[in-house]
Design a protein around this motif. Sequence first.
Motif, PDB file in Angstrom:
ATOM      1  N   GLN A 162     -30.615   4.379 -27.539  1.00 15.08           N
ATOM      2  CA  GLN A 162     -30.094   3.243 -28.316  1.00 15.08           C
ATOM      3  C   GLN A 162     -28.636   2.997 -27.920  1.00 15.08           C
ATOM      4  OE1 GLN A 162     -30.713   3.785 -32.637  1.00 15.08           O
ATOM      5  NE2 GLN A 162     -32.200   5.314 -31.985  1.00 15.08           N
ATOM      6  N   PRO A 163     -28.220   1.729 -27.964  1.00 19.48           N
ATOM      7  CA  PRO A 163     -26.827   1.461 -27.574  1.00 19.48           C
ATOM      8  C   PRO A 163     -25.821   2.094 -28.534  1.00 19.48           C
ATOM      9  CG  PRO A 163     -27.964  -0.565 -28.268  1.00 19.48           C
ATOM     10  CD  PRO A 163     -28.964   0.528 -28.342  1.00 19.48           C
ATOM     11  N   TYR A 164     -24.642   2.446 -27.985  1.00 20.34           N
ATOM     12  CA  TYR A 164     -23.548   2.971 -28.810  1.00 20.34           C
ATOM     13  C   TYR A 164     -23.088   1.869 -29.775  1.00 20.34           C
ATOM     14  CZ  TYR A 164     -19.101   4.894 -30.207  1.00 20.34           C
ATOM     15  OH  TYR A 164     -18.070   5.361 -30.957  1.00 20.34           O
ATOM     16  N   PRO A 165     -22.808   2.143 -31.027  1.00 20.83           N
ATOM     17  CA  PRO A 165     -22.705   3.468 -31.641  1.00 20.83           C
ATOM     18  C   PRO A 165     -23.988   3.957 -32.307  1.00 20.83           C
ATOM     19  CG  PRO A 165     -21.756   1.826 -33.108  1.00 20.83           C
ATOM     20  CD  PRO A 165     -22.263   1.080 -31.901  1.00 20.83           C
ATOM     21  N   GLY A 166     -25.113   3.231 -32.135  1.00 21.79           N
ATOM     22  CA  GLY A 166     -26.340   3.612 -32.850  1.00 21.79           C
ATOM     23  C   GLY A 166     -26.972   4.906 -32.370  1.00 21.79           C
ATOM     24  N   CYS A 167     -26.724   5.317 -31.131  1.00 22.46           N
ATOM     25  CA  CYS A 167     -27.379   6.512 -30.605  1.00 22.46           C
ATOM     26  C   CYS A 167     -26.851   7.763 -31.318  1.00 22.46           C
ATOM     27  CB  CYS A 167     -27.141   6.624 -29.102  1.00 22.46           C
ATOM     28  SG  CYS A 167     -25.424   6.346 -28.628  1.00 22.46           S
ATOM     29  N   PRO A 168     -27.757   8.709 -31.646  1.00 17.90           N
ATOM     30  CA  PRO A 168     -27.307   9.903 -32.386  1.00 17.90           C
ATOM     31  C   PRO A 168     -26.509  10.874 -31.509  1.00 17.90           C
ATOM     32  CG  PRO A 168     -29.640  10.070 -31.862  1.00 17.90           C
ATOM     33  CD  PRO A 168     -29.201   8.713 -31.380  1.00 17.90           C
ATOM     34  N   SER A 169     -25.780  11.767 -32.171  1.00 15.42           N
ATOM     35  CA  SER A 169     -24.953  12.760 -31.474  1.00 15.42           C
ATOM     36  C   SER A 169     -25.708  14.073 -31.368  1.00 15.42           C
ATOM     37  CB  SER A 169     -23.660  13.007 -32.244  1.00 15.42           C
ATOM     38  OG  SER A 169     -22.894  11.837 -32.279  1.00 15.42           O
ATOM     39  N   GLY A 170     -25.672  14.674 -30.198  1.00 15.20           N
ATOM     40  CA  GLY A 170     -26.284  15.988 -30.037  1.00 15.20           C
ATOM     41  C   GLY A 170     -27.010  16.104 -28.723  1.00 15.20           C
TER      42      GLY A 170
END
Length: 446
Positions: free
Chosen positions: A309-317
């Motif tokens: 998913q495009p930033y900022p929607g993409c999760p962290s990890g």
Amino acid sequence: MKTLFINAQLVCPTEILEGNLLIENERIIDIDVPSDTPADHRVDLTGKYLMPGVIDDQVHFREPGLTHKEDLQHATRACARGGVTSFLEMPNTNPATITVQALHDKLKLASDRCLVNYGFYIGATCDNVHELQKAQRTPGIKIFIGSSTGDLLVDQQEALERIFAETSLTICAHCEDETTIRENQARYQGDTDIATHSRIRDHRAALISTQRAIDLAVRHKHRFHVLHVSTAAEIDPIYTAREFVTAEVCPHHLFFNVDDYDRLGSLVKMNPSIKHKSDNEALFQALLDGKIEVLATDHAPHTQEEKSQPYPGCPSGLPAVENSLALMLNEVNQGRCTIQQVASWMCEAPARVWDIARKGRLAVGFDADLTVVDLAHSETIRNQDQQTKCGWSPWDGTTLTGWPVQTWVMGKPVFRREADGTDWFASECLGQEIEYQHADKTNMAN
Ligand code: DOR
């Protein structure tokens, strides 16, 4: 049942011993015995190292509730393949592990799903001190002082003071300052460049929050462990407070920096964010200097679809348990550290920080959690070989030299890298609940 490992380079705390190690059932019973010592099985380790199994004290294995990303079966196969024999898992599952009941439910769930040994933190909220006080069968308390995946956030000073003052288990925390993050978010609103992540979760956010947590630990005389240190600036405050404070670093903060966003995009979006090359170098040096004691992964899988998913929607990890030991053994081959240092950072120190009974060292009476290492073995990390359920690695395509080739848990083999390039895994779940020897750490201020 006795198994004798012969002709091994034994990675002991103060020396590398060339010799033979004897285990009986679940324990190491002798070190440096003659090679003709009677045993039911003999394992010839000529040319290989035998080290204590890795203890990864920071993983997110997503069960219960988020099992489309990861689950205990996949994650613990990944552990076995990575030479990790014990893990301590974080509370941001669904439901979150914020009650004693949820902790016990997780332990029960793990009891027949884990190839390696398991333990679970209890998570702090603004109003669950009574649960934190009652909790046993746990290494300690996790506080998200900065927000991350899930909704566990304790940012209010009053709540933090209470947790540090009124509980006795060791506390660990995710330290990133929410006020700084929110100010930066406002400044960069609408920016869809992935590198913005490191501008929002910047150096200041990490340092302010770590200093705040250290201040709490020192004032309340409470043992405290800083998770995933990401900046050079945090090292000295941590070291200065070492009477109460320990810390750890993760492979992504040693080996990735903002220059990698161009190549890897959201695959290296993590909290705390990756920082600069100078931080990578300072953090490695802090391990060498003994200012940071532990190396753990913060294995935090998300699906490729979620990550795309495009930033900022993409999760962290990002996932890492499968490759963390090899990443460090590769550094041994580069001459940056020794295999004994790796064993100290990845085995002995986490056992010490979390009061883990009988693990982390090759010593008589200790559990037979063992990792066999071939320092000459080269292998390229490939997404399709990963056991983690998310099925990818940010190190896809990277060739490393120095790999775990056998993993033993409580005296039984759970994984082998076969000579023909295939992997063998035990079919039984052999992991056991980790035991702790918590001293009475009731803080002295009360
Ligand atoms: O990037 C992160 N992801 N950092 C954390 O601390 C949590 C983790 C997760 O659970 O996805």
